[in-house]
Design a protein around this motif. Structure first.
Motif, PDB file in Angstrom:
ATOM      1  N   VAL A  10       0.840  -1.198   0.000  1.00 31.99           N
ATOM      2  CA  VAL A  10       0.000   0.000   0.000  1.00 31.99           C
ATOM      3  C   VAL A  10       0.877   1.251   0.000  1.00 31.99           C
ATOM      4  N   LEU A  11       0.456   2.271  -0.756  1.00 29.32           N
ATOM      5  CA  LEU A  11       1.130   3.578  -0.698  1.00 29.32           C
ATOM      6  C   LEU A  11       0.254   4.551   0.056  1.00 29.32           C
ATOM      7  N   LEU A  12       0.874   5.265   0.996  1.00 28.73           N
ATOM      8  CA  LEU A  12       0.172   6.244   1.828  1.00 28.73           C
ATOM      9  C   LEU A  12       0.949   7.553   1.791  1.00 28.73           C
ATOM     10  N   GLY A  13       0.260   8.651   2.046  1.00 33.15           N
ATOM     11  CA  GLY A  13       0.951   9.944   2.092  1.00 33.15           C
ATOM     12  C   GLY A  13       0.016  11.044   1.630  1.00 33.15           C
ATOM     13  N   ARG A  78      -4.675  -2.734   6.216  1.00 30.48           N
ATOM     14  CA  ARG A  78      -4.896  -3.741   7.265  1.00 30.48           C
ATOM     15  C   ARG A  78      -4.193  -5.058   6.972  1.00 30.48           C
ATOM     16  N   SER A  79      -4.355  -5.597   5.782  1.00 31.72           N
ATOM     17  CA  SER A  79      -3.740  -6.892   5.478  1.00 31.72           C
ATOM     18  C   SER A  79      -2.495  -6.742   4.602  1.00 31.72           C
ATOM     19  N   ALA A  80      -1.924  -5.534   4.576  1.00 32.19           N
ATOM     20  CA  ALA A  80      -0.759  -5.298   3.703  1.00 32.19           C
ATOM     21  C   ALA A  80       0.513  -5.917   4.275  1.00 32.19           C
ATOM     22  N   HIS A  81       1.356  -6.420   3.381  1.00 32.82           N
ATOM     23  CA  HIS A  81       2.675  -6.940   3.758  1.00 32.82           C
ATOM     24  C   HIS A  81       3.726  -5.842   3.740  1.00 32.82           C
ATOM     25  N   ALA A  82       3.454  -4.787   2.980  1.00 33.13           N
ATOM     26  CA  ALA A  82       4.419  -3.693   2.845  1.00 33.13           C
ATOM     27  C   ALA A  82       3.677  -2.375   2.677  1.00 33.13           C
ATOM     28  N   ALA A  83       4.280  -1.305   3.181  1.00 27.77           N
ATOM     29  CA  ALA A  83       3.720   0.034   2.997  1.00 27.77           C
ATOM     30  C   ALA A  83       4.850   0.974   2.589  1.00 27.77           C
ATOM     31  N   VAL A  84       4.584   1.793   1.588  1.00 26.72           N
ATOM     32  CA  VAL A  84       5.494   2.869   1.219  1.00 26.72           C
ATOM     33  C   VAL A  84       4.810   4.164   1.651  1.00 26.72           C
ATOM     34  N   VAL A  85       5.409   4.834   2.627  1.00 35.09           N
ATOM     35  CA  VAL A  85       4.845   6.091   3.131  1.00 35.09           C
ATOM     36  C   VAL A  85       5.649   7.214   2.477  1.00 35.09           C
ATOM     37  N   VAL A  86       4.962   7.978   1.632  1.00 33.92           N
ATOM     38  CA  VAL A  86       5.643   8.932   0.760  1.00 33.92           C
ATOM     39  C   VAL A  86       5.491  10.359   1.297  1.00 33.92           C
ATOM     40  N   TYR A  87       6.593  11.109   1.272  1.00 35.51           N
ATOM     41  CA  TYR A  87       6.528  12.551   1.466  1.00 35.51           C
ATOM     42  C   TYR A  87       7.247  13.185   0.278  1.00 35.51           C
ATOM     43  N   ASP A  88       7.165  14.509   0.207  1.00 36.73           N
ATOM     44  CA  ASP A  88       7.766  15.269  -0.891  1.00 36.73           C
ATOM     45  C   ASP A  88       8.929  16.049  -0.269  1.00 36.73           C
ATOM     46  N   ILE A  89      10.131  15.861  -0.749  1.00 37.53           N
ATOM     47  CA  ILE A  89      11.296  16.523  -0.118  1.00 37.53           C
ATOM     48  C   ILE A  89      11.215  18.043  -0.193  1.00 37.53           C
ATOM     49  N   CYS A 116       8.518   1.375   4.301  1.00 34.75           N
ATOM     50  CA  CYS A 116       9.583   2.200   3.714  1.00 34.75           C
ATOM     51  C   CYS A 116       9.134   3.654   3.677  1.00 34.75           C
ATOM     52  N   LEU A 117       9.918   4.523   4.266  1.00 35.46           N
ATOM     53  CA  LEU A 117       9.706   5.971   4.159  1.00 35.46           C
ATOM     54  C   LEU A 117      10.372   6.429   2.858  1.00 35.46           C
ATOM     55  N   ALA A 118       9.599   7.089   1.991  1.00 34.24           N
ATOM     56  CA  ALA A 118      10.117   7.483   0.674  1.00 34.24           C
ATOM     57  C   ALA A 118       9.999   8.985   0.485  1.00 34.24           C
ATOM     58  N   GLY A 119      11.128   9.648   0.327  1.00 29.43           N
ATOM     59  CA  GLY A 119      11.157  11.085   0.042  1.00 29.43           C
ATOM     60  C   GLY A 119      11.197  11.276  -1.469  1.00 29.43           C
ATOM     61  N   ASN A 120      10.066  11.695  -2.048  1.00 26.26           N
ATOM     62  CA  ASN A 120       9.965  11.812  -3.515  1.00 26.26           C
ATOM     63  C   ASN A 120      10.316  13.232  -3.998  1.00 26.26           C
ATOM     64  N   LYS A 121      10.452  13.358  -5.303  1.00 24.49           N
ATOM     65  CA  LYS A 121      10.784  14.605  -6.026  1.00 24.49           C
ATOM     66  C   LYS A 121      12.251  14.989  -5.799  1.00 24.49           C
ATOM     67  N   LEU A 122      13.091  13.971  -5.752  1.00 23.20           N
ATOM     68  CA  LEU A 122      14.526  14.196  -5.575  1.00 23.20           C
ATOM     69  C   LEU A 122      15.115  15.035  -6.710  1.00 23.20           C
ATOM     70  N   ASP A 123      14.460  15.032  -7.865  1.00 20.74           N
ATOM     71  CA  ASP A 123      14.928  15.869  -8.991  1.00 20.74           C
ATOM     72  C   ASP A 123      14.870  17.358  -8.664  1.00 20.74           C
ATOM     73  N   LEU A 124      14.078  17.735  -7.641  1.00 19.66           N
ATOM     74  CA  LEU A 124      13.968  19.153  -7.259  1.00 19.66           C
ATOM     75  C   LEU A 124      14.888  19.520  -6.095  1.00 19.66           C
ATOM     76  N   ALA A 125      15.785  18.628  -5.722  1.00 16.20           N
ATOM     77  CA  ALA A 125      16.595  18.817  -4.506  1.00 16.20           C
ATOM     78  C   ALA A 125      17.412  20.107  -4.535  1.00 16.20           C
ATOM     79  N   ASP A 126      18.021  20.419  -5.668  1.00 19.04           N
ATOM     80  CA  ASP A 126      18.936  21.569  -5.709  1.00 19.04           C
ATOM     81  C   ASP A 126      18.219  22.893  -5.478  1.00 19.04           C
ATOM     82  N   SER A 127      17.033  23.024  -6.027  1.00 20.66           N
ATOM     83  CA  SER A 127      16.336  24.319  -5.984  1.00 20.66           C
ATOM     84  C   SER A 127      15.313  24.437  -4.871  1.00 20.66           C
ATOM     85  N   GLN A 128      14.662  23.323  -4.472  1.00 21.46           N
ATOM     86  CA  GLN A 128      13.473  23.464  -3.623  1.00 21.46           C
ATOM     87  C   GLN A 128      13.450  22.594  -2.380  1.00 21.46           C
ATOM     88  N   ARG A 129      14.549  21.941  -2.045  1.00 22.39           N
ATOM     89  CA  ARG A 129      14.514  21.003  -0.920  1.00 22.39           C
ATOM     90  C   ARG A 129      14.169  21.706   0.397  1.00 22.39           C
TER      91      ARG A 129
END
Ligand code: GTP
Ligand code: MG
Length: 172
Positions: A10-13, A78-89, A116-129
């Motif tokens: 499941v993906l949450l965020g 509830r019955s998930a084996h894995a969760a990716v919890v996403v935020y935006d960097i 897994c905690l996932a910080g997305n939009k890494l392509d924007l790291a230089d300008s907007q992190r």
């Protein structure tokens, strides 16, 4: 002979952090600059090779981040084996939301769930992190979570993250 194990992920965020975009990149190798916000949840599958010639077939529930859908989430995790919890960097607020999802999972999901905690939009790291790698890594370490920074746009880290999760799934 090879075994294929079906595992629910499941993906949450928060809305607009890029959950659907990560799934689209992982499953189809595509990215859209304009994506419609998810309604309810979307379902996709993707099979990945793991060790010993076996396979994990992810049954992926891409949930809707908008607040009005929040009450549906337990059905998916509830019955998930894995969760990716996403935020935006580029959004400190989205990390707070990710923290709230993680505490909800710790209270309500199966204790064996791989998160897994996932910080997305890494392509924007230089300008907007707004969220440093160190801060997120420290939080993930404290909570015993996997952690990756990724970009659904450039594809950086996306396949690697899902493969690392697959490697932690029990095979049977
Ligand atoms: P909800 O379905 O409302 O919960 O949102 P979501 O988390 O599924 O977000 P979605 O994938 O729809 O992406 C939201 C916006 O962010 C879209 O305009 C995407 O194009 C953009 N986006 C997603 N991932 C990335 C990324 O890695 N980099 C950049 N630059 N933009 C991204
Ligand atoms: Mg979505």
């Amino acid at each position: 002979q090879p075994i294929t194990s079906s595992r629910k992920l499941v993906l949450l965020g928060e809305s607009a952090v890029g959950k659907s975009s990560l799934v689209l990149q992982f499953v189809k190798g595509q990215f859209d600059d304009y994506r419609e916000s998810t309604i309810g949840a979307a379902f996709l599958t993707q099979t990945v090779p793991v060790k010993d010639g076996n396979f994990v077939k992810f049954e992926i529930w891409d949930t809707a981040g908008q607040e009005r859908y929040k009450s549906l989430a337990p059905m998916y995790y509830r019955s998930a084996h894995a969760a990716v919890v996403v935020y935006d960097i580029t959004s400190a607020a989205s990390l707070l939301k990710a923290r709230a999802w993680i505490s909800e999972l710790q209270r309500q999901a199966d204790p064996s769930i791989v998160v897994c905690l996932a910080g997305n939009k890494l392509d924007l790291a230089d300008s907007q992190r707004q969220v440093s790698t160190e801060e997120a890594q420290k939080f993930a370490d404290e909570e015993g979570l996997m952690f990756r920074e990724v970009s659904a746009k450039s594809a950086e880290g996306v396949e690697d993250m899902f493969k690392a999760i697959a490697d932690r799934m029990p095979i049977d």
